[in-house]
Design an enzyme around this catalytic site. Structure first.
Site, PDB file in Angstrom:
ATOM      1  NE  ARG A  38      -6.366  -2.507   7.802  1.00  0.00           N
ATOM      2  CZ  ARG A  38      -5.046  -2.357   7.749  1.00  0.00           C
ATOM      3  NH1 ARG A  38      -4.478  -1.871   6.676  1.00  0.00           N
ATOM      4  NH2 ARG A  38      -4.296  -2.696   8.775  1.00  0.00           N
TER       5      ARG A  38
ATOM      6  CG  ASP B 113      -0.319  -0.199   2.534  1.00  0.00           C
ATOM      7  OD1 ASP B 113       0.905  -0.431   2.602  1.00  0.00           O
ATOM      8  OD2 ASP B 113      -1.030  -0.142   3.546  1.00  0.00           O
TER       9      ASP B 113
ATOM     10  CG  ASP C 196       6.736   4.677   5.822  1.00  0.00           C
ATOM     11  OD1 ASP C 196       7.457   3.709   6.089  1.00  0.00           O
ATOM     12  OD2 ASP C 196       5.674   4.904   6.408  1.00  0.00           O
TER      13      ASP C 196
ATOM     14  CG  PHE D  88      -0.715   8.682  10.022  1.00  0.00           C
ATOM     15  CD1 PHE D  88       0.058   7.533  10.051  1.00  0.00           C
ATOM     16  CD2 PHE D  88      -2.068   8.577  10.301  1.00  0.00           C
ATOM     17  CE1 PHE D  88      -0.501   6.303  10.354  1.00  0.00           C
ATOM     18  CE2 PHE D  88      -2.640   7.355  10.610  1.00  0.00           C
ATOM     19  CZ  PHE D  88      -1.847   6.211  10.637  1.00  0.00           C
ATOM     20  CB  ILE D  89      -2.407   9.072   4.389  1.00  0.00           C
ATOM     21  CG1 ILE D  89      -1.493   7.911   3.994  1.00  0.00           C
ATOM     22  CG2 ILE D  89      -1.808  10.415   4.003  1.00  0.00           C
ATOM     23  CD1 ILE D  89      -1.225   7.803   2.512  1.00  0.00           C
TER      24      ILE D  89
END
Length: 181
Positions: free
Chosen positions: A171, A106, A109, A158-159
């Site tokens: 989600r 997904d 980072d 942050f997402i």
């Protein structure tokens, strides 16, 4: 898109619409189709649970070749930040020995999880490993492992949504939201 959403104790605002995500997924699938059009071996799509479920489904629908699907569950997040330690609560759901693997993530980072996963796959005898991620944060990605297929680059915030969660909720949102400053 909803103006704001609240998950647990945090408020999130719209960031990436589903339409933008769909366009990015189309481009990623085009590249994968081009790379695997003439391959005689069927690749394995390896979905990194739980976050990559939605992205994996969208990629699979767009692929023009026969492939296998496996999954693994890995995590390095608690709350809104990375612990720096990769955990594997559920191992591989199949044998990767001698197979070409396309890891579906997904988000990448720091890259700690993806590097650990690549090492696991090679130890288990994978013929090749390609990395496909819906999102990446280039500001914090300092690994030497190339990301073969990238949907979008985003800032280091942050997402949630489109498979990404905040302590296991959010989600199911079709759009992506960013933590309100």
């Amino acid at each position: 898109m909803t103006d704001k959403i609240t998950l647990h104790d945090k408020t999130f605002v719209p960031y990436i619409s589903n339409e933008e995500l769909e366009k990015a997924i189309d481009k990623v699938a085009e590249k994968i189709n081009a790379d695997f059009a003439d391959k005689s071996k069927k690749p394995v799509f390896l979905c990194v649970l739980n976050g990559a479920m939605m992205f994996t489904g969208e990629i699979l629908k767009r692929c023009n070749f026969i492939a296998e699907l496996m999954s693994i569950k890995m995590t390095s997040y608690e709350g809104t930040s990375s612990t720096g330690k990769v955990k594997v609560p559920m191992g591989l759901t199949g044998d990767v020995s001698g197979k070409d693997i396309i890891v579906i993530e997904d988000i990448v980072d720091t890259g700690n999880t993806i590097v650990a996963l690549r090492d696991i796959l090679l130890e288990k005898g994978a013929a090749s490993v390609k990395i496909c991620t819906m999102l990446t944060k280039p500001e914090v990605y300092k690994q030497s492992l190339p990301l073969d297929y990238v949907g979008m680059e985003i800032e280091n915030r942050f997402i949630v949504g489109f498979g990404l969660d905040y302590d296991e909720i959010g989600r199911n949102l079709k759009d992506i939201y960013i933590l309100e400053k």
